[in-house]
Scaffold this active site. Sequence first.
Site, PDB file in Angstrom:
ATOM      1  CB  VAL A 167     -69.769 -28.275  98.496  1.00  0.00           C
ATOM      2  CG1 VAL A 167     -71.062 -28.754  98.328  1.00  0.00           C
ATOM      3  CG2 VAL A 167     -70.465 -27.334  97.263  1.00  0.00           C
ATOM      4  CB  CYS A 168     -67.296 -32.432 101.636  1.00  0.00           C
ATOM      5  SG  CYS A 168     -68.157 -32.628  99.944  1.00  0.00           S
ATOM      6  CB  THR A 169     -65.426 -28.001 104.340  1.00  0.00           C
ATOM      7  OG1 THR A 169     -64.422 -28.516 103.670  1.00  0.00           O
ATOM      8  CG2 THR A 169     -65.307 -27.508 105.241  1.00  0.00           C
TER       9      THR A 169
END
Length: 218
Positions: A44-46
Amino acid sequence: MSLRINDVAPDFTAETTQGAIHFHEWIGDGWAVLFSHPKDFTPVCTTELGAVAALEKQFAQRGAKVIGLSVDPVASHSKWASDIKDVGGHDVNYPIIGDPELKIAKLYDMLAADAGDSCEGRTPALNAPVRTVFVIGPDKRIKLTLSYPMTTGRNFDEIIRVLDSIQLTAKHPVSTPANWKQGDDVIIAGSVSNEQADKQFPGYKTVKPYLRTAAQPQ
């Protein structure tokens, strides 16, 4: 330390993917958006870092710098940047803070004081609270905080919308209604009398005695 809106954003020095910074000096006279992540190379952070890379020019048009933070070393961030570009299609041109000793995560009340002093061996789940967005004004005070669960990607178009509202309401005696966006009507502040409103906001509408709307001031 619990951080609230209008508190001074804690100052710090840190290493980033673009070298060492002194946070308040780095902000300068503009606005800043600090958004944090529990670990590098997480799915998700990517996508989030890629979304911000795509929107960086829009933030810059509003006089706002963006800076990421992840609870991992800078060397790891630099390797992660190529994945972020592969997924999101844009270079990461903004700095990402390294926080391997968890100092900034604790300073910003995203991790407890007893969370340890190293990112080594910590899973994303242990760092789950490190998913907060802080919008910080030129006065170095916190204007917005938003915290998200790990499973929900952040909506950075919403951060831009909120930044537009904050900047508008800092200049004019107005507030913005639910779901407001650029160009929509605004709400006249209660501190403005009807006589003043006639001069400042000619043609304003009285929806309720406590709710007066007008065209967005320029």
